[in-house]
Design an enzyme around this catalytic site. Structure first.
Site, PDB file in Angstrom:
ATOM      1  N   GLU A 145      72.860 -19.480 126.474  1.00 55.29           N
ATOM      2  CA  GLU A 145      72.195 -19.373 125.171  1.00 55.29           C
ATOM      3  C   GLU A 145      72.247 -20.670 124.519  1.00 55.29           C
ATOM      4  O   GLU A 145      72.469 -20.588 123.266  1.00 55.29           O
ATOM      5  CB  GLU A 145      72.540 -18.148 124.194  1.00 55.29           C
ATOM      6  CG  GLU A 145      72.378 -16.829 124.852  1.00 55.29           C
ATOM      7  CD  GLU A 145      72.789 -15.735 123.906  1.00 55.29           C
ATOM      8  OE1 GLU A 145      73.345 -16.078 122.681  1.00 55.29           O
ATOM      9  OE2 GLU A 145      72.481 -14.602 124.152  1.00 55.29           O
ATOM     10  N   CYS A 177      71.704  -9.015 116.756  1.00 58.41           N
ATOM     11  CA  CYS A 177      71.826  -9.802 115.719  1.00 58.41           C
ATOM     12  C   CYS A 177      70.621 -10.341 115.061  1.00 58.41           C
ATOM     13  O   CYS A 177      70.560 -10.466 114.085  1.00 58.41           O
ATOM     14  CB  CYS A 177      72.749 -11.009 116.239  1.00 58.41           C
ATOM     15  SG  CYS A 177      71.897 -12.085 117.910  1.00 58.41           S
TER      16      CYS A 177
END
Length: 661
Positions: free
Chosen positions: A321, A417
Site C-alpha cells: 500500500e 479502516c
C-alpha cells in the site's frame, strides 16, 4: 493517580463553525442518519452479506460481559474508536440523546475491558496476554491506543463527560511507563504511526507536557534505532504475525529507515507516512523545531510535485500500500487508499496552522472533493478501500494484478479502516474551514463551506456567516458581525483556489479592484474595520480545465483529465459505451455544462463531441496485422464528477482520455 484538571469544552482551534451548506450538509446528514448507524450495525455483525466485524463483541468479551474468543484483525479495536470519534463530532454539532446513550454504553464496556495497569487492547488481552509490546512492527498496539485516545478526547469535547478521557489518560500513562530510552524501558516505536498525533491531542486537552514529550519521543526514536524491528523479531524467535512480511524491508515500509528529520522522499506505506507527518507538523509548530518543520516541507513537496494522483490520492502500489518512485502514477493499478487521502488532509490542516500558504489548502480541497467522497457511495452504505483512476471489470476479474481493485463499493471489509475514517472526517469537517492567526489578527478562509461561525482574534470576538454555492456556481457570500457596535479591525484572508485564474470580489456591493487588497501566498487579504452586516461576495469563475500530467508520467502522456471547480471528471461505460480506450478528445472540443441526466448535489455533468477510433477492416482471427487502418467517428461524450462513479451499472471508467489535434 490525580486526574488532570481539564477545562470543559475548550475551543483549541480558536473558532467554531456549524455547517449549513448545499453540498456538505447532505454528507453530514448522511453520516448522521445513515453511515454512523450503518457502521454500528456492521460493528455488531448485523449487515447481511458483509464481512463480520465482531469488534464490539471483542470488547464485551474482554470486559467479561460475554464468553468467547477474539475475532478479526489485530487492529480491530480501532474501528470502534473511530466510530466513537465520528459520533462525538456529530454530538458536538447537534445534540442526539439516543446516540449519546449508545456511545455511553460502549464506553462503559471499554472501561471494563481496560486492564488494571491501564493497558487496553482486546487482541492481546484475549489471545496473547503474555506477548504485549513484543511485535510493534506488525501488531498495531500503539495504533489502536492512538485511535482510542483520539476518541476519548473528541467525546470529552463533545459532551464534557470524562469516563473515556480518563480511560485514555490511564492508557497513555501506561505507555509512558513502558517506552523510553531510560534503563528498563523499551526503546521502540510503533509500526503504524497514529499514537504520535493522538498524544498531541491529549496534550492540547490536558495541558500535560508529558504527553507532548511522549509524542516527540516516538517521532525522534523512529529511525534513530534503525534496526529496532529486526531486533525485536530476533528476540521473539523470528516469528511474524502476517505471513509474507519482509522484516529486513520493514523499516522503509514504516518510514524508520532514517531519522525523520533526514527524510526527503515519501517512502513506504502511504497512510503511515501522512499520519506521521501530521504529528511532525503538530510538534514542530508547538516546539518551534525548525529541522522538523523543514522535513515536513521536503516530504510534502516530494508528494505533491512527484507522487500524488490528480484526484488527491496517494500510494501507487498495492504491494505494501505504498509509494513507489517519482512520477510512477499508474491509474489502473493505483492503490490510492481512501485513508491515505484522509491522512493527507489531516497533514494539510496542520501545515496551514504552521504556515499560511494556500498550496496546502488546495491539496486538502483536491483530496476531499475527489478521493475521500469517492470512497463512499452516494447512499452512504458502501465503500471503496482503493480508488483507481481507470477500471475495466472484464479484465480485472481475470488478471491478478488488479486483485486489489473493486469496481463495486463493498458493504464492509475485514480490514475496515476506511469507512469509519470517512465518517470521522466528514463529521469533523467544520474544523477545516478556517485557520485563525491570532497574532496577525487574520482569519484565513481555507474551504468555502457554508455555515455559521464564531472566532476570536486578539481577545475580540466576531461571528461570520458563509453562504456558499461554491460547488455549483463558484459563488460565496460572507457576512461579518463583530461583537462591538464600533466595529473590529482585522484581516480576512480569502483563499484563491488553484483552479481559478481571476476571482471577483465585492465588498458591500461594490466591486473591489486589485489595488484595494493585498495578495499573498495564495490569499486575497482584506483589512478594514469590520462593522456588523458588512458583506463580502466572491465569484470564482469555473472555467473548464484540461489538466495534463508531468511529461515524466508515462501513463498520462498525451492525455488530459477534465476539471471544473474542485471536481475531477471521468468517463463511464454506462454513458459512453464499452471501449473507453478508443475515445479521443479533440483540442478544440467545446463542452456543454449540465445537459442530460441530472447529477447529484448540483454538480453538473459535462457533454461534448469527441472521437471514437474505428477500424476499416475486420480483424478476423488475427491478433496482429499490418494491413488494417483506423479512422475516427464523431462520438457524443458525457463526463461525470469522479466522486459519483460506480453508483450505477458496473462498467469501465477512466479519468484520463487521449487528446487529439
Amino acid at each position: 493517580m490525580t486526574k488532570p484538571d481539564v477545562p470543559s469544552h475548550p475551543q483549541s482551534s480558536g473558532y467554531s463553525h456549524k455547517i449549513n451548506d448545499p453540498f456538505w450538509s447532505h454528507y453530514i446528514e448522511l453520516v448522521r442518519n445513515v453511515v454512523v448507524p450503518y457502521q454500528w450495525e456492521a460493528l455488531n455483525d448485523r449487515i447481511e452479506g458483509a464481512e463480520p466485524s465482531r469488534a464490539i463483541r471483542n470488547f464485551r468479551i474482554a470486559a467479561g460481559e460475554e464468553e468467547g474468543v477474539h475475532y478479526g484483525m489485530v487492529f480491530q479495536d480501532s474501528d470502534v474508536a473511530k466510530w466513537i470519534e465520528a459520533a462525538s463530532y456529530l454530538l458536538s454539532a447537534k445534540p442526539d440523546p439516543e446516540l449519546e446513550v449508545l456511545v455511553d454504553s460502549v464506553i462503559e464496556t471499554i472501561a471494563r475491558a481496560q486492564q488494571a495497569d491501564g493497558y487496553l487492547n482486546t487482541y492481546f488481552t484475549l489471545r496473547e496476554p503474555g506477548a504485549r509490546w513484543t511485535n510493534l512492527a506488525e501488531c498495531h498496539e500503539l495504533y489502536c491506543a492512538g485511535h482510542m485516545i483520539e476518541a476519548g478526547v473528541a467525546y470529552y469535547h463533545a459532551t464534557g463527560k470524562r469516563t473515556l478521557l480518563d480511560v485514555v489518560i490511564r492508557l497513555a500513562d501506561h505507555i509512558g511507563t513502558v517506552f523510553g530510552t531510560e534503563p528498563g524501558k523499551l526503546p521502540g516505536y510503533d509500526g503504524h504511526q497514529e499514537i504520535e498525533l493522538a498524544l498531541f491531542k491529549l496534550y492540547e486537552t490536558t495541558k500535560e507536557d508529558k504527553y507532548l514529550e511522549l509524542s516527540r519521543y516516538f517521532l525522534d526514536q523512529r529511525g534513530a534505532s534503525p534496526h529496532f524491528f529486526v531486533e525485536e523479531w530476533e528476540q521473539r524467535g523470528r516469528t511474524i504475525h502476517f505471513g509474507e512480511l519482509d522484516m529486513v524491508h520493514r523499516h522503509t515500509y514504516s518510514q524508520s529507515h532514517l531519522p525523520i528529520r533526514e527524510q526527503s522522499t515519501a517512502e513506504g506505506h502511504s497512510v503511515r507516512l501522512v499520519y506521521m507527518c501530521a504529528a511532525m507538523a503538530d510538534v514542530a509548530a508547538k516546539t518551534e523545531d525548525t529541522p522538523l518543520k523543514e522535513a515536513c516541507e521536503r516530504l510534502w513537496s516530494n508528494i505533491v510535485s512527484k507522487r500524488m494522483y490528480i484526484t488527491g490520492s496517494i500510494g501507487s502500489s498495492a504491494k505494501e500500500e505504498a509509494f513507489t518512485g517519482d512520477y510512477d502514477l499508474p491509474g489502473d493499478t493505483a492503490y490510492a487508499e481512501t485513508c491515505a487521502s484522509i491522512g493527507l488532509i489531516f497533514w494539510a490542516k496542520r501545515m496551514l496552522q504552521m504556515e499560511q500558504d494556500s498550496r496546502y489548502a488546495d491539496v486538502m480541497e483536491r483530496a476531499l472533493y475527489n478521493t475521500v467522497i469517492s470512497g463512499m457511495s452516494l447512499d452512504g452504505q458502501r465503500f471503496f478501500y482503493v480508488n483507481p483512476l481507470e477500471v475495466d471489470p472484464e479484465i480485472q476479474r481475470v488478471n491478478p494484478n488488479y486483485a486489489h481493485v473493486r469496481t463495486r463499493r463493498q458493504g464492509w471489509f475485514g480490514c475496515a479502516c476506511c469507512p469509519p475514517n470517512i465518517a470521522r472526517l466528514i463529521a469533523s469537517l467544520n474544523q477545516y474551514v478556517y485557520t485563525p492567526a491570532v497574532e496577525q489578527a487574520t482569519l484565513y478562509v481555507q474551504l468555502y463551506i457554508g455555515g455559521e461561525g464564531e472566532f476570536t482574534l486578539q481577545g475580540r470576538k466576531a461571528a461570520l456567516t458563509m453562504v456558499s454555492d461554491y460547488t455549483s456556481t463558484g459563488e460565496v457570500k460572507l457576512i461579518v458581525r463583530p461583537d462591538s457596535p464600533a466595529g473590529m479591525q482585522f484581516t480576512i484572508a480569502l483563499r484563491k483556489p488553484d483552479w481559478c485564474k481571476i476571482p471577483e470580489l465585492w465588498i458591500n456591493g461594490e466591486k473591489t479592484e486589485q489595488d484595494e487588497f493585498t495578495f499573498e501566498c495564495g490569499y486575497i487579504k482584506v483589512t478594514r474595520s469590520w462593522k456588523a452586516g458588512d458583506e463580502i461576495k466572491l465569484h470564482f469563475p469555473m472555467e473548464l480545465l484540461r489538466m495534463k500530467g508531468h511529461d515524466h508520467i508515462k501513463t498520462t502522456f498525451g492525455k488530459v483529465a477534465i476539471q471544473r471547480g474542485p471536481f475531477m471528471y471521468c468517463l463511464e461505460e454506462v454513458d459512453n459505451g464499452r471501449g473507453l480506450h478508443r475515445i479521443q478528445l479533440p483540442r478544440d472540443a467545446e463542452f456543454h455544462i449540465g445537459s442530460g441526466e441530472r447529477m447529484p448535489l448540483g454538480v453538473p455533468a459535462l457533454t461534448t463531441i469527441g472521437q471514437r477510433i474505428v477500424f476499416q477492416e475486420d480483424w478476423g482471427i488475427h491478433l496482429y496485422r499490418s494491413d488494417v487502418y483506423w479512422d475516427t467517428q464523431p462520438a457524443e461524450l458525457r463526463f461525470i464528477p469522479y466522486f459519483t462513479w460506480a453508483n450505477r451499472d458496473e462498467g469501465e471508467m477512466s479519468v484520463w482520455i487521449r487528446e487529439s489535434v
